[in-house]
Design an enzyme around this catalytic site. Sequence first.
Site, mmCIF file in Angstrom:
data_model
loop_
_atom_site.group_PDB
_atom_site.id
_atom_site.type_symbol
_atom_site.label_atom_id
_atom_site.label_comp_id
_atom_site.label_asym_id
_atom_site.label_seq_id
_atom_site.Cartn_x
_atom_site.Cartn_y
_atom_site.Cartn_z
ATOM 1 N N SER A 1 51.857 93.805 40.397
ATOM 2 C CA SER A 1 52.932 92.809 40.233
ATOM 3 C C SER A 1 53.576 92.551 41.591
ATOM 4 C CB SER A 1 53.996 93.329 39.278
ATOM 5 O OG SER A 1 53.422 93.535 38.014
ATOM 6 N N GLU B 1 57.987 93.105 45.187
ATOM 7 C CA GLU B 1 57.823 94.525 44.857
ATOM 8 C C GLU B 1 57.055 95.290 45.953
ATOM 9 O OE1 GLU B 1 56.860 95.604 40.685
ATOM 10 O OE2 GLU B 1 55.429 96.992 41.574
ATOM 11 N N ARG C 1 61.988 100.603 39.463
ATOM 12 C CA ARG C 1 61.296 100.366 40.743
ATOM 13 C C ARG C 1 62.108 100.835 41.944
ATOM 14 N NH1 ARG C 1 58.087 100.043 37.409
ATOM 15 N NH2 ARG C 1 56.600 98.388 36.991
#
Length: 357
Positions: free
Chosen positions: A245, A346, A165
């Site tokens: 998410s 995120e 990520r």
Amino acid sequence: MSRDLPIRDSVALAPYTTFGIGGPAQFFATATSEDDIVAAVAWARERSLPLFVLGGGSNLLVRDGGFAGLVLHIALRGILQQPRGIFHVAAGEPWDAFVDHALSLQMAGIECLAGIPGSVGGTPVQNVGAYGQEVAQTIESVRAYDRQTGKFVDIPRAECRFRYRESLFNGPLEQDEPNRYIVSHVSYRLHPHGLPSLRYGDLQRAFAHHQDPTLAEVASTVRNLRRSKGMLLVPGDPDCRSAGSFFKNPIVTTDELASIAAALGAKPDGIPQWVAADHRIKLPAAWLLERAGFKKGYAEGAAGLSSRHTLALINRGNATCADIERLQDHIVATVFAKFGLTLEREPVLLGDLQLTT
Ligand SMILES: Cc1cc2nc3c(=O)[nH]c(=O)nc-3n(C[C@H](O)[C@H](O)[C@H](O)COP(=O)(O)OP(=O)(O)OC[C@H]3O[C@@H](n4cnc5c(N)ncnc54)[C@H](O)[C@@H]3O)c2cc1C
């Protein structure tokens, strides 16, 4: 050049996001060419305004007060196929449509990334990944406008600093200078007639009794799995008014894992985990949330958790950014009190990334 780029003012941002949340952009422009990107940066700089780069809005939470600056929507289109599986794709192409295009040409390498919303330009930013694949495996290079030098640069994969990520485009360097790079094109190296990837447990189970599935069958199974978890954008599905998410899976040391296990009265190997880089361990954030008391369908007013996926915070209808942030803070504080671990968000919070040009 800037005279040719239409700039609108006071444009609602919520419809540009999958969360459907947030106030207006003070100014808004759409870039359909690299010249438009240059013009927009110059326009904002002349007025000492911050500039924010918007793709498909699927990893974005916009604050209720909106954004005092210029939002530049990246809408460059076009897919150029070159020999040996190379595809040079404009940043504004919808990612999932590009996956379908690759599948129709029997190109392997992104079949497990089917069904992820957003734009092609968004994929290198957080090194998009799912079901055992991530774009770092197939990106050959990224073409971007470097706002520091005022030039377009072709950045080879090795210099993109891809991690879980994370990349050059959102990593620690980028924190010092947010939105330094505006991605205009991404080049992927796919594998002509390659085999589909079946590294992920859910996919291995789905094809346990099916020999040699095709790329299209694997992609279709991924989409079905995503749909069952509310992780596919389906009109009318209340569980997908989200940014996917909401928390990253935390990466911990063995000592940290031992203290989390102790907090649960469990053994370290009794906690679900994956091996991560540098002898560290990646833990499923969804599992930690559940152990901290946040189950699927949990609700606090208009904000809540998806009824099919613990890790997706959702807009249950007319939620504000403040509602989502309140729930986020409650979850982070509860997980910290229980495990001594700080969960990281995120999606990008528009408001975090304000800088002057
Ligand atoms: C239902 C759902 C499921 C999801 N599943 C997954 C998943 O499985 N795996 C995964 O990794 N993600 C997932 N996501 C998150 C999201 O889809 C991806 O992160 C996607 O790549 C974001 O792209 P975007 O174009 O929508 O970016 P945006 O949301 O518009 O922007 C996100 C960030 O990228 C920057 N950015 C966007 N475009 C550019 C550009 N051209 N140049 C420079 N910066 C840019 C923005 O400035 C911002 O900082 C999911 C989201 C949803 C809603």
